[in-house]
Every structure is written in structure tokens, then in C-alpha cells.
Design an enzyme around this catalytic site. Structure first.
Site, PDB file in Angstrom:
ATOM      1  N   GLU A  27      31.280 -25.032 -37.293  1.00  0.00           N
ATOM      2  CA  GLU A  27      31.423 -25.328 -38.722  1.00  0.00           C
ATOM      3  C   GLU A  27      30.744 -24.259 -39.579  1.00  0.00           C
ATOM      4  O   GLU A  27      31.246 -23.885 -40.627  1.00  0.00           O
ATOM      5  CB  GLU A  27      30.847 -26.713 -39.044  1.00  0.00           C
ATOM      6  CG  GLU A  27      31.673 -27.872 -38.497  1.00  0.00           C
ATOM      7  CD  GLU A  27      33.084 -27.936 -39.089  1.00  0.00           C
ATOM      8  OE1 GLU A  27      33.321 -27.321 -40.138  1.00  0.00           O
ATOM      9  OE2 GLU A  27      33.945 -28.586 -38.479  1.00  0.00           O
ATOM     10  N   TYR A 110      29.540 -31.191 -46.812  1.00  0.00           N
ATOM     11  CA  TYR A 110      30.703 -31.012 -45.946  1.00  0.00           C
ATOM     12  C   TYR A 110      30.265 -30.882 -44.480  1.00  0.00           C
ATOM     13  O   TYR A 110      30.759 -31.586 -43.601  1.00  0.00           O
ATOM     14  CB  TYR A 110      31.531 -29.772 -46.369  1.00  0.00           C
ATOM     15  CG  TYR A 110      32.463 -29.381 -45.253  1.00  0.00           C
ATOM     16  CD1 TYR A 110      33.657 -30.064 -45.081  1.00  0.00           C
ATOM     17  CD2 TYR A 110      32.100 -28.427 -44.317  1.00  0.00           C
ATOM     18  CE1 TYR A 110      34.487 -29.788 -44.001  1.00  0.00           C
ATOM     19  CE2 TYR A 110      32.908 -28.144 -43.237  1.00  0.00           C
ATOM     20  CZ  TYR A 110      34.104 -28.816 -43.087  1.00  0.00           C
ATOM     21  OH  TYR A 110      34.898 -28.556 -42.008  1.00  0.00           O
ATOM     22  N   ASP A 128      36.730 -30.504 -48.018  1.00  0.00           N
ATOM     23  CA  ASP A 128      36.702 -29.053 -48.201  1.00  0.00           C
ATOM     24  C   ASP A 128      37.981 -28.679 -48.958  1.00  0.00           C
ATOM     25  O   ASP A 128      38.712 -29.570 -49.427  1.00  0.00           O
ATOM     26  CB  ASP A 128      36.589 -28.317 -46.855  1.00  0.00           C
ATOM     27  CG  ASP A 128      37.843 -28.478 -45.989  1.00  0.00           C
ATOM     28  OD1 ASP A 128      38.723 -29.297 -46.342  1.00  0.00           O
ATOM     29  OD2 ASP A 128      37.943 -27.775 -44.966  1.00  0.00           O
TER      30      ASP A 128
END
Ligand code: SF4
Length: 344
Positions: A27, A110, A128
Site C-alpha cells: 500500500e 486510506y 482513494d
């Protein structure tokens, strides 16, 4: 959505694991970076730092060297700071609680939601750019999606629509839909699993949503850099760049000066004289210029070769063989400058 995702998802290395460290790493690497660019870095990084304890113990230079080329180096520094906190405060396990995850360096809403849902099936929806676009189209939402009030509404919508039986897969499914079908341009609505619920599709305005944001104007800057070279082929690298924090901070770089003036060489000569006691513009041999873009900055790299009998001794600087600077954490811009000096 879930059955569509099970059938159509791209086979990506971080989708073959439930290990929170690996998911978290993916991520962070995927922020501002394309999937195809991330894959080789991800695999190489994991070979060097296979778990959070190894990463926490490693020297920062080594971490940055393994990040070199991916850009946005604050991500790597925060990743390691967070690894140290995970080891010291969470017994080496990525925390399961949203607030605890959010308190780690480099982890925003996020990323916290993504890691907790994918690794632990905690019911947190991600939002996102991809998810926002999908939600905006399904609901035919007009307006600037990044406006704070609008973003909060979208977060609430994402949370309401989350499938709580499989939050990780659900989140990934919506992101995958945005990345592969509900794309910014030319969405492929006929292949979309939610076509019949999509208001933008029904209204024939899918391509018009979301409305375009005003782009930040690009700034043109020149970076004049000096490759000091001694008779043994060694050069001098420094850490900080005057007047430039975010771009190359903490990476090793050639002495340089960011300028918008027309005579970058003269400005650089003055800088070398003042800071490094290397004299004379006549000593500067211009090398091939190159372009380098970082977010809204369009940088013209203007390198100069400066042959010196002896490299200056400067506190905090390093003297290394020019051909081997890649062993240190350097940016792509610094590599381009070195290539110009070596003649590659
Ligand atoms: Fe996006 Fe089209 Fe699917 Fe609507 S129908 S979500 S616009 S791909």
C-alpha cells in the site's frame, strides 16, 4: 462485486498473502506509483527486508537504497519509523485497531483502512481516487470530489456500502473496478458488474464524471549541479540541497543549486566558491542537460563537470568513486547527472 473480483482480479504479489507487513508495504509503495512499476521493487524489498523486525533494525541508508528509483522517499523513511514503533510498541505485529494504525508514521485513513480490512478483515472502507470515481458515477455525484465536505460524504457512502462479511475483498473489488473497468477515460460500462445500478450510466454521463479539477500550474526550475571530480575518479556528495527540502532531502546528491535565473552556471560557481571553496566559473564544463519531473515541478537538470586536484573536505559530505554512487541512496535525478558525467 465479490464474484466479479474473484473471477477477474489481477494476480499481484501482495494479493497472495494475508501478512499485514506485506500488505502494508504494498500500500505504501502503490501511493502515487503505478502497479507495474511497484512489482519489481516490492519483490526486491521483501528479499532484503522479509519482515518488520529486519526492516526496523536496518540502517536507514540501506532502506533508502532499496527504495531508490521509486521516488517520494519520505514514504521509505516513514515506513521504517513505523516498523520501529510496531516492534517496540506492538510486539512486532501491525496493530488491529484503526486508531493505533493511524498513529503510525506515514499511515493515513486510506492506508489504515486498506491494511486492516485486507489483512484482518476489519470493517473499514477505503476511499482513494479509484473508489471515489466509482462511487461518484454510481450515484451520479457532481462537483469536486476532493473538496473536504464532498470527500467526507464519499467516505460515509463507502462505509455504508461496505460488505461486512468480506471487507478486504470488497475494498479491493471496488478499487479494482476503478482501476480496470470504471477508468477515468472511456469506462467499459458493458463489462461492469454494477452497470444496472449506475446512475451515471443511466443518464449517459459516465464519461463526464467526476468533473475535472483545476490542475496546479507546472513550475519550471533549473537545477545546476556540480560533479566535482578528482584525478582518482572520485566525487563529492552532500545530503541537503539548499532551498529544497522535499525533493531530494536526505538522499545523497551532487552539490547543486536550484535557480530560476538565466545563468545557472554563474550561480553555481558562486555557490561552489562560497560553500566548498572551489573557484572559478571557467572550471565548469557543461554536460548534457536532462529533464526530470516531480509532481508539479518540471526540472531542467544542468550538470557541470568540475575537475579538481583535491576534493574539498566538508562536514557531512562523502567522497565516493563516481562510478559507484549507486551504492548510496540517490535519486533518479542524481543518477541522470552522474550518467551525463560518465558519458553514458
Ligand atoms: Fe463505472 Fe460504467 Fe460501471 Fe457505472 S456502469 S460504475 S460508470 S463502469
Amino acid at each position: 462485486m465479490l464474484s466479479w473480483f474473484a473471477e477477474r482480479k489481477r494476480d499481484l504479489p501482495w494479493r497472495r498473502t494475508r501478512d499485514a507487513y506485506r500488505i502494508w508495504l504494498s500500500e505504501i509503495m502503490l501511493q502515487q506509483t503505478r502497479v507495474a512499476a511497484v512489482v519489481p521493487y516490492y519483490e526486491k524489498f521483501l528479499k532484503t527486508f522479509p519482515n518488520v523486525r529486519v526492516l526496523a533494525r536496518a540502517g536507514t541508508d540501506r532502506v533508502l537504497a532499496n527504495w531508490a528509483g521509486l521516488g517520494y522517499y519520505s514514504r521509505a523513511r516513514n515506513l521504517q519509523r513505523a516498523a520501529k514503533e510496531i516492534v517496540s510498541r506492538h510486539a512486532g505485529n501491525f496493530p488491529r485497531e484503526y486508531e493505533a494504525a493511524l498513529a503510525l508514521p506515514g499511515i493515513g485513513r486510506y492506508t489504515a483502512a486498506a491494511v486492516l480490512s485486507i489483512a484482518y478483515d476489519e470493517p473499514h472502507a477505503v476511499l482513494d481516487g479509484n473508489v471515489a470515481r466509482v462511487l461518484a458515477r454510481i450515484g451520479a455525484v457532481r462537483g469536486d470530489l476532493r473538496a473536504p465536505a464532498m470527500w467526507r460524504k464519499l467516505e460515509a457512502t463507502a462505509q455504508e456500502s461496505l460488505d461486512r462479511t468480506a471487507p478486504g475483498d470488497w475494498n479491493q473489488a471496488v478499487m479494482e473496478l476503478g482501476a480496470t473497468v470504471c477508468t477515468p477515460k472511456s469506462p467499459r460500462c458493458t463489462e461492469c458488474p454494477v452497470e444496472k445500478w449506475c446512475h451515471a450510466r443511466a443518464l449517459g454521463i459516465a464519461e463526464k464524471l467526476p468533473v475535472a479539477r483545476k490542475k496546479r500550474a507546472t513550475v519550471e526550475v533549473t537545477l545546476a549541479a556540480a560533479v566535482l571530480l578528482d584525478p582518482r575518479g572520485r566525487t563529492l556528495l552532500v545530503r541537503q540541497l539548499d532551498g529544497d527540502g522535499a525533493l531530494f532531502s536526505r538522499l545523497w546528491q551532487f552539490p547543486a543549486l536550484e535557480t530560476t535565473g538565466s545563468d545557472a552556471g554563474a550561480a553555481l560557481a558562486g555557490h561552489l566558491r562560497e560553500k566548498f571553496r572551489v573557484a572559478g566559473k571557467s572550471k565548469l564544463t557543461p554536460l548534457t542537460t536532462a529533464r526530470h519531473a516531480v509532481t508539479f515541478r518540471n526540472i531542467r537538470l544542468e550538470p557541470y563537470l568540475v575537475r579538481v586536484a583535491r576534493l574539498p573536505r566538508v562536514t557531512g559530505a562523502r567522497i565516493v568513486a563516481l562510478a559507484q554512487i549507486r551504492r548510496l541512496p540517490i535519486s533518479n535525478a542524481t543518477q541522470k547527472i552522474a550518467d551525463a558525467a560518465i558519458g553514458r
